[in-house]
Scaffold this active site. Structure first.
Site, PDB file in Angstrom:
ATOM      1  N   ARG A 143      40.922  47.605  43.843  1.00 60.37           N
ATOM      2  CA  ARG A 143      39.156  47.391  44.220  1.00 60.37           C
ATOM      3  C   ARG A 143      39.071  47.011  45.647  1.00 60.37           C
ATOM      4  O   ARG A 143      37.804  47.224  46.015  1.00 60.37           O
ATOM      5  CB  ARG A 143      39.026  46.220  43.504  1.00 60.37           C
ATOM      6  CG  ARG A 143      38.859  46.427  41.778  1.00 60.37           C
ATOM      7  CD  ARG A 143      38.250  45.404  41.128  1.00 60.37           C
ATOM      8  NE  ARG A 143      39.102  44.161  41.059  1.00 60.37           N
ATOM      9  CZ  ARG A 143      40.252  43.990  40.172  1.00 60.37           C
ATOM     10  NH1 ARG A 143      40.410  44.997  39.149  1.00 60.37           N
ATOM     11  NH2 ARG A 143      40.891  43.026  40.181  1.00 60.37           N
ATOM     12  N   GLU A 171      52.371  34.580  39.415  1.00 59.33           N
ATOM     13  CA  GLU A 171      52.638  33.473  38.438  1.00 59.33           C
ATOM     14  C   GLU A 171      53.897  33.495  37.751  1.00 59.33           C
ATOM     15  O   GLU A 171      54.766  32.525  37.822  1.00 59.33           O
ATOM     16  CB  GLU A 171      51.431  33.060  37.637  1.00 59.33           C
ATOM     17  CG  GLU A 171      51.019  31.980  37.078  1.00 59.33           C
ATOM     18  CD  GLU A 171      50.022  32.065  36.139  1.00 59.33           C
ATOM     19  OE1 GLU A 171      49.245  33.099  36.174  1.00 59.33           O
ATOM     20  OE2 GLU A 171      49.783  30.975  35.394  1.00 59.33           O
TER      21      GLU A 171
HETATM   22  P1  AMP Z   1      45.504  36.478  44.732  1.00 57.74           P
HETATM   23  O1  AMP Z   1      46.781  37.398  45.071  1.00 57.74           O
HETATM   24  O2  AMP Z   1      45.706  35.607  43.774  1.00 57.74           O
HETATM   25  O3  AMP Z   1      44.625  36.159  45.667  1.00 57.74           O
HETATM   26  O4  AMP Z   1      44.939  37.681  43.743  1.00 57.74           O
HETATM   27  C1  AMP Z   1      44.029  38.645  44.331  1.00 57.74           C
HETATM   28  C2  AMP Z   1      43.949  39.819  43.599  1.00 57.74           C
HETATM   29  O5  AMP Z   1      43.793  39.417  42.375  1.00 57.74           O
HETATM   30  C3  AMP Z   1      42.840  40.742  44.176  1.00 57.74           C
HETATM   31  O6  AMP Z   1      43.048  41.987  44.656  1.00 57.74           O
HETATM   32  C4  AMP Z   1      41.741  40.738  43.320  1.00 57.74           C
HETATM   33  O7  AMP Z   1      41.170  41.869  42.892  1.00 57.74           O
HETATM   34  C5  AMP Z   1      42.230  40.157  41.905  1.00 57.74           C
HETATM   35  N1  AMP Z   1      41.647  39.060  41.322  1.00 57.74           N
HETATM   36  C6  AMP Z   1      42.254  37.824  41.023  1.00 57.74           C
HETATM   37  N2  AMP Z   1      41.421  36.998  40.428  1.00 57.74           N
HETATM   38  C7  AMP Z   1      40.376  37.440  40.178  1.00 57.74           C
HETATM   39  C8  AMP Z   1      39.386  37.345  39.236  1.00 57.74           C
HETATM   40  N3  AMP Z   1      39.020  36.087  38.938  1.00 57.74           N
HETATM   41  N4  AMP Z   1      38.202  38.140  39.278  1.00 57.74           N
HETATM   42  C9  AMP Z   1      38.381  39.501  39.932  1.00 57.74           C
HETATM   43  N5  AMP Z   1      39.465  39.693  40.564  1.00 57.74           N
HETATM   44  C10 AMP Z   1      40.697  38.802  40.646  1.00 57.74           C
END
Ligand code: AMP
Length: 174
Positions: free
Chosen positions: A62, A99
């Site tokens: 995305r 996770e």
């Molecule tokens: P993180 O590594 O936990 O910061 O997760 C980031 C990635 O997961 C990004 O590329 C987001 O597109 C996706 N992501 C995580 N949580 C969400 C959410 N609640 N809604 C949409 N995309 C999410």
């Protein structure tokens, strides 16, 4: 367009992709002609004032919706960060913790020239694990991380704490 008006264009989908996750669906923002333009303009505005950006890196998948438009707006090049085994040429990889278990991201080894100013873009900053891995990968290639930009920041997950020392900017906070 105010932050609240932009938020109205983002669809929240409860329990996707699994129970307990509130998914921020930006496809409804992307298809709105004013919303999409103003999102890219507002993100671009933050970086236009800073040091010139040579490369905008987008994180699969995305991040690709916004990073090339940002690169165009800033007069920079675009480089994709991809999931493993998608890029055809020599790659550098980085492993990062999820996770449960680990994941990997890759960039072409020659995607960034040493010393280039690199802006990293994704749609959502959640725990920060993905973005901090990409920042390390950019640095492994010799790039200088000029900033990390997100359309949405889920502040309660404290992703910023994993990105200390970097310029972290988000347009909308939840
Ligand atoms: P993180 O590594 O936990 O910061 O997760 C980031 C990635 O997961 C990004 O590329 C987001 O597109 C996706 N992501 C995580 N949580 C969400 C959410 N609640 N809604 C949409 N995309 C999410």
């Amino acid at each position: 367009m105010s932050a609240n008006a932009l938020k109205q264009l983002i669809r929240e989908v409860p329990d996707f992709p699994k129970p307990g996750i509130n998914f921020y669906d930006i496809t409804t923002l992307l298809k709105d002609k004013r919303g999409f333009r103003e999102t890219v303009d507002a993100l671009g505005e933050h970086y236009r004032k800073a040091a010139p950006v040579d490369i905008v890196v987008g994180i699969e998948a995305r991040g690709y919706f916004f990073a090339p438009a940002m690169a165009h707006a800033l007069g920079a090049g675009f480089v994709p960060v991809r999931k493993p085994k998608k890029l055809p040429y020599t790659v550098r990889s980085i492993e990062y913790a999820l996770e449960y278990g680990t994941d990997q991201l890759e960039m072409h080894a020659d995607a960034i020239e040493p010393g280039q100013n690199v802006l990293i873009i994704d749609d959502v900053l959640a725990t920060g694990g993905t973005a901090s891995a990409v920042a390390r990968l950019v640095e492994l290639l010799g790039g200088k991380v000029a900033g990390l930009g997100f359309v949405i920041e889920l502040t309660f997950l404290k992703g910023r704490e994993k990105l200390q020392g970097y310029d972290v900017f988000s347009l909308l906070q939840y």
